[in-house]
Design a protein around this motif. Structure first.
Motif, PDB file in Angstrom:
ATOM      1  N   SER A  86      41.723  50.630  39.234  1.00 30.71           N
ATOM      2  CA  SER A  86      41.649  49.306  39.395  1.00 30.71           C
ATOM      3  C   SER A  86      40.564  48.833  38.146  1.00 30.71           C
ATOM      4  O   SER A  86      39.927  49.691  37.644  1.00 30.71           O
ATOM      5  CB  SER A  86      41.166  48.687  40.535  1.00 30.71           C
ATOM      6  N   HIS A  87      40.822  47.534  37.889  1.00 31.09           N
ATOM      7  CA  HIS A  87      39.854  46.848  36.881  1.00 31.09           C
ATOM      8  C   HIS A  87      38.519  46.799  37.493  1.00 31.09           C
ATOM      9  O   HIS A  87      38.408  46.594  38.814  1.00 31.09           O
ATOM     10  CB  HIS A  87      40.427  45.735  36.210  1.00 31.09           C
ATOM     11  N   PRO A  88      37.338  46.572  36.698  1.00 37.23           N
ATOM     12  CA  PRO A  88      35.934  46.600  37.307  1.00 37.23           C
ATOM     13  C   PRO A  88      35.832  45.283  37.917  1.00 37.23           C
ATOM     14  O   PRO A  88      34.988  45.535  38.997  1.00 37.23           O
ATOM     15  CB  PRO A  88      35.183  46.669  35.905  1.00 37.23           C
ATOM     16  N   SER A  89      36.403  44.269  37.722  1.00 41.65           N
ATOM     17  CA  SER A  89      36.358  43.022  38.493  1.00 41.65           C
ATOM     18  C   SER A  89      36.744  43.228  40.108  1.00 41.65           C
ATOM     19  O   SER A  89      35.913  42.783  40.956  1.00 41.65           O
ATOM     20  CB  SER A  89      36.782  41.765  37.913  1.00 41.65           C
ATOM     21  N   THR A  90      37.812  43.953  40.199  1.00 38.03           N
ATOM     22  CA  THR A  90      38.599  44.011  41.480  1.00 38.03           C
ATOM     23  C   THR A  90      37.707  45.039  42.379  1.00 38.03           C
ATOM     24  O   THR A  90      37.496  45.007  43.288  1.00 38.03           O
ATOM     25  CB  THR A  90      40.130  44.605  41.192  1.00 38.03           C
ATOM     26  N   LYS A 123      32.108  45.073  47.307  1.00 37.23           N
ATOM     27  CA  LYS A 123      31.267  43.988  48.061  1.00 37.23           C
ATOM     28  C   LYS A 123      31.874  43.601  49.291  1.00 37.23           C
ATOM     29  O   LYS A 123      31.043  43.368  50.275  1.00 37.23           O
ATOM     30  CB  LYS A 123      30.906  43.006  47.186  1.00 37.23           C
ATOM     31  N   ASN A 132      39.088  50.996  32.677  1.00 40.12           N
ATOM     32  CA  ASN A 132      38.619  50.529  31.453  1.00 40.12           C
ATOM     33  C   ASN A 132      37.780  51.593  30.825  1.00 40.12           C
ATOM     34  O   ASN A 132      37.544  51.404  29.712  1.00 40.12           O
ATOM     35  CB  ASN A 132      37.578  49.209  31.572  1.00 40.12           C
ATOM     36  N   HIS A 183      29.200  48.360  48.240  1.00 43.33           N
ATOM     37  CA  HIS A 183      28.799  48.324  46.855  1.00 43.33           C
ATOM     38  C   HIS A 183      27.357  49.007  46.418  1.00 43.33           C
ATOM     39  O   HIS A 183      26.964  49.668  45.324  1.00 43.33           O
ATOM     40  CB  HIS A 183      28.800  47.069  46.022  1.00 43.33           C
ATOM     41  N   GLU A 209      34.684  45.750  42.026  1.00 40.40           N
ATOM     42  CA  GLU A 209      33.120  45.210  42.349  1.00 40.40           C
ATOM     43  C   GLU A 209      33.401  44.089  43.651  1.00 40.40           C
ATOM     44  O   GLU A 209      32.861  44.366  44.553  1.00 40.40           O
ATOM     45  CB  GLU A 209      32.692  44.267  41.426  1.00 40.40           C
ATOM     46  N   ALA A 210      34.448  43.344  43.590  1.00 39.51           N
ATOM     47  CA  ALA A 210      34.665  42.375  44.425  1.00 39.51           C
ATOM     48  C   ALA A 210      34.994  43.277  45.949  1.00 39.51           C
ATOM     49  O   ALA A 210      34.804  42.767  47.012  1.00 39.51           O
ATOM     50  CB  ALA A 210      35.973  41.845  44.291  1.00 39.51           C
ATOM     51  N   SER A 218      36.171  53.031  36.200  1.00 36.11           N
ATOM     52  CA  SER A 218      37.390  52.337  36.141  1.00 36.11           C
ATOM     53  C   SER A 218      38.381  52.732  35.301  1.00 36.11           C
ATOM     54  O   SER A 218      38.008  53.387  34.288  1.00 36.11           O
ATOM     55  CB  SER A 218      36.996  50.727  36.328  1.00 36.11           C
TER      56      SER A 218
END
Length: 109
Positions: free
Chosen positions: A32-36, A42, A57, A47, A38-39, A55
């Protein structure tokens, strides 16, 4: 691949239990992408346990290539054969196999 019905696999798993609970040594690797990531971490309140997240990336090729898992092991400073991958996809299980890591298919546990 970890077989929960194989006594040798269970014995190895028990020997690894101390390391498994040392969460400071865990790494999270996902396609997955980093923003996904992290969310999600959390949202499920995990987290704080993962000091390194690898990730899609961070690598050139995602699962089933082993790049994600190999980078996580490198950042952890351990050899791939000392890692256990908890995985929920065929591509991830294949990536773990290609990386030379043991894996647990969480879909059957």
């Amino acid at each position: 691949h970890f077989d929960p019905h194989d006594s040798a696999d269970l014995s190895r798993s028990k020997n690894c239990s101390r390391t498994l609970w040392d969460l400071s040594r865990w790494r999270f690797a996902s396609s997955s992408h980093p923003s996904t990531l992290e969310a999600t971490l959390k949202a499920i309140q995990l987290h704080q346990y993962f000091h390194t997240v690898v990730s899609i990336n961070d690598v050139k090729k995602g699962k089933p290539e082993p790049d994600l898992f190999l980078l996580a092991a490198q950042r952890l400073g351990v050899s791939p054969q000392d890692c256990i991958v908890y995985e929920d996809s065929e591509g991830g299980l294949e990536a773990a196999r290609r990386a030379g890591m043991r894996s647990i298919d969480v879909r059957i546990v």
